[in-house]
Design a protein around this motif. Structure first.
Motif, PDB file in Angstrom:
ATOM      1  N   ILE A  60     -22.419  95.096 -33.831  1.00  0.00           N
ATOM      2  CA  ILE A  60     -23.098  94.726 -32.929  1.00  0.00           C
ATOM      3  C   ILE A  60     -23.907  96.187 -32.616  1.00  0.00           C
ATOM      4  CG2 ILE A  60     -24.049  93.492 -30.926  1.00  0.00           C
ATOM      5  CD1 ILE A  60     -21.343  91.726 -31.411  1.00  0.00           C
TER       6      ILE A  60
ATOM      7  N   PHE B 100     -25.739  86.443 -27.053  1.00  0.00           N
ATOM      8  CA  PHE B 100     -24.358  86.335 -27.005  1.00  0.00           C
ATOM      9  C   PHE B 100     -23.938  86.016 -25.444  1.00  0.00           C
ATOM     10  CE2 PHE B 100     -23.943  89.232 -31.062  1.00  0.00           C
ATOM     11  CZ  PHE B 100     -23.136  88.192 -31.774  1.00  0.00           C
TER      12      PHE B 100
ATOM     13  N   HIS C 244     -21.435  79.589 -23.199  1.00  0.00           N
ATOM     14  CA  HIS C 244     -21.066  78.731 -24.317  1.00  0.00           C
ATOM     15  C   HIS C 244     -19.551  78.249 -24.495  1.00  0.00           C
ATOM     16  CE1 HIS C 244     -20.693  82.516 -26.333  1.00  0.00           C
ATOM     17  NE2 HIS C 244     -19.887  81.829 -27.060  1.00  0.00           N
TER      18      HIS C 244
ATOM     19  N   HIS D 205     -16.704  77.288 -27.561  1.00  0.00           N
ATOM     20  CA  HIS D 205     -16.326  76.686 -28.970  1.00  0.00           C
ATOM     21  C   HIS D 205     -15.305  75.518 -29.024  1.00  0.00           C
ATOM     22  CE1 HIS D 205     -18.194  80.725 -30.232  1.00  0.00           C
ATOM     23  NE2 HIS D 205     -17.555  80.996 -29.315  1.00  0.00           N
TER      24      HIS D 205
ATOM     25  N   GLU E 156     -10.072  80.783 -30.764  1.00  0.00           N
ATOM     26  CA  GLU E 156     -10.888  81.964 -31.616  1.00  0.00           C
ATOM     27  C   GLU E 156     -10.271  83.127 -31.353  1.00  0.00           C
ATOM     28  OE1 GLU E 156     -14.941  81.665 -31.610  1.00  0.00           O
ATOM     29  OE2 GLU E 156     -15.109  79.660 -32.762  1.00  0.00           O
TER      30      GLU E 156
ATOM     31  N   ARG F 141     -10.606  87.327 -31.245  1.00  0.00           N
ATOM     32  CA  ARG F 141     -11.735  88.253 -31.253  1.00  0.00           C
ATOM     33  C   ARG F 141     -10.743  89.531 -31.245  1.00  0.00           C
ATOM     34  NH1 ARG F 141     -14.170  84.612 -32.483  1.00  0.00           N
ATOM     35  NH2 ARG F 141     -15.997  83.816 -31.711  1.00  0.00           N
TER      36      ARG F 141
ATOM     37  N   PHE G 185     -15.999  90.399 -22.471  1.00  0.00           N
ATOM     38  CA  PHE G 185     -16.208  89.009 -22.654  1.00  0.00           C
ATOM     39  C   PHE G 185     -16.068  88.548 -21.147  1.00  0.00           C
ATOM     40  CE2 PHE G 185     -15.165  89.167 -27.141  1.00  0.00           C
ATOM     41  CZ  PHE G 185     -15.812  87.882 -27.629  1.00  0.00           C
TER      42      PHE G 185
ATOM     43  N   HIS H   4     -17.487  80.994 -21.909  1.00  0.00           N
ATOM     44  CA  HIS H   4     -17.622  82.607 -21.748  1.00  0.00           C
ATOM     45  C   HIS H   4     -18.889  82.777 -22.356  1.00  0.00           C
ATOM     46  CE1 HIS H   4     -16.416  80.994 -25.842  1.00  0.00           C
ATOM     47  NE2 HIS H   4     -17.132  82.152 -26.451  1.00  0.00           N
TER      48      HIS H   4
ATOM     49  N   PHE I 248     -20.567  87.001 -24.143  1.00  0.00           N
ATOM     50  CA  PHE I 248     -20.122  88.497 -24.531  1.00  0.00           C
ATOM     51  C   PHE I 248     -21.168  89.375 -24.291  1.00  0.00           C
ATOM     52  CE2 PHE I 248     -20.228  91.528 -27.811  1.00  0.00           C
ATOM     53  CZ  PHE I 248     -18.981  92.193 -27.540  1.00  0.00           C
TER      54      PHE I 248
ATOM     55  N   ALA J  88     -16.352  94.191 -34.563  1.00  0.00           N
ATOM     56  CA  ALA J  88     -15.311  93.088 -34.362  1.00  0.00           C
ATOM     57  C   ALA J  88     -15.187  92.386 -35.657  1.00  0.00           C
ATOM     58  CB  ALA J  88     -15.760  92.153 -32.919  1.00  0.00           C
TER      59      ALA J  88
ATOM     60  N   ARG K  78     -13.926  88.614 -36.047  1.00  0.00           N
ATOM     61  CA  ARG K  78     -13.945  87.202 -35.570  1.00  0.00           C
ATOM     62  C   ARG K  78     -13.190  86.301 -36.385  1.00  0.00           C
ATOM     63  NH1 ARG K  78     -20.383  85.997 -34.662  1.00  0.00           N
ATOM     64  NH2 ARG K  78     -20.447  86.448 -36.715  1.00  0.00           N
TER      65      ARG K  78
HETATM   66  C1  KMT Z   1     -18.408  84.918 -29.093  1.00  0.00           C
HETATM   67  O1  KMT Z   1     -17.642  84.069 -29.386  1.00  0.00           O
HETATM   68  O2  KMT Z   1     -19.227  84.668 -28.184  1.00  0.00           O
HETATM   69  C2  KMT Z   1     -18.496  85.955 -30.052  1.00  0.00           C
HETATM   70  O3  KMT Z   1     -18.070  85.982 -31.050  1.00  0.00           O
HETATM   71  C3  KMT Z   1     -19.323  87.240 -29.438  1.00  0.00           C
HETATM   72  C4  KMT Z   1     -19.350  87.995 -30.587  1.00  0.00           C
HETATM   73  S1  KMT Z   1     -17.816  88.809 -31.279  1.00  0.00           S
HETATM   74  C5  KMT Z   1     -17.551  90.469 -30.284  1.00  0.00           C
END
Ligand code: KMT
Ligand code: NI
Length: 172
Positions: free
Chosen positions: A61, A77, A81, A83, A87, A89, A98, A126, A128, A138, A140
């Motif tokens: 990024i 970002f 939001h 997920h 996950e 990172r 974050f 969260h 970013f 990064a 992911r």
């Molecule tokens: C997220 O889940 O918000 C992201 O993957 C952001 C970009 S990864 C540094």
């Protein structure tokens, strides 16, 4: 890795926004956040296989790699939001922030630098942002294919099954 309460002051999201109030490791643990510093990729791979991660990608990024759409991506970002799966990172180079929601719905800002790795539980709200270096490289890591899509916060995501399950585990 360093964590503190976001100051909620206006200004560029990429500035530190450090209120000066630190957030403890214990509190992050209550929120379900885990973190490590792994200079060796072998440690990342071991963690991923232990936790049955099946997918990963790499993203850089920066204005150099993204050109004109960089500013737009950075704004995207930063939309709050969740997920539907856990996950990972892993910061390969550069750094970023974050922000994760606390139990009282305030923002905790987590500063990640090179080789920092963070595990985020499914269902945590969260967002970013890059920092003022404007450079985050990064990895992911995703457990399941269809579940990594960001779901922007709304009345509907508040009722999401993974959100509800997350709220039950928090603080436990
Ligand atoms: C997220 O889940 O918000 C992201 O993957 C952001 C970009 S990864 C540094
Ligand atoms: Ni996300």
């Amino acid at each position: 890795m360093k964590a503190y309460w976001f100051d909620n002051l206006p200004g560029d999201q990429r500035e530190p926004h450090n209120s000066g109030r630190e957030v403890s490791a214990e509190y992050l643990d209550q929120l379900g956040i885990k973190y490590f510093n792994y200079p060796d990729l072998a440690d990342v791979n071991a963690l991923a296989s232990q936790r049955s991660y099946k997918n990963r990608d790499e993203i850089t990024i920066s204005p150099k790699t993204m050109g004109d759409v960089y500013e737009e991506k950075v704004k995207n970002f930063f939309n709050e939001h969740l997920h539907e799966d856990e996950e990972i990172r892993y910061i390969l180079d550069g750094g970023g922030f974050f922000d994760v929601r606390s139990e009282g719905d305030d923002w905790v800002r987590i500063k990640l630098e090179k080789h920092d790795l963070m595990i985020m539980p499914a269902g945590i709200y969260h967002r970013f942002t890059t920092d003022t270096q404007n450079y985050t490289k990064a990895m992911r890591l995703f457990k399941e294919d269809p579940k990594w899509t960001p779901l922007n916060r709304s009345g509907e995501t508040d009722q999401n099954q993974y959100r509800q399950e997350y709220l039950k585990t928090r603080g436990a």
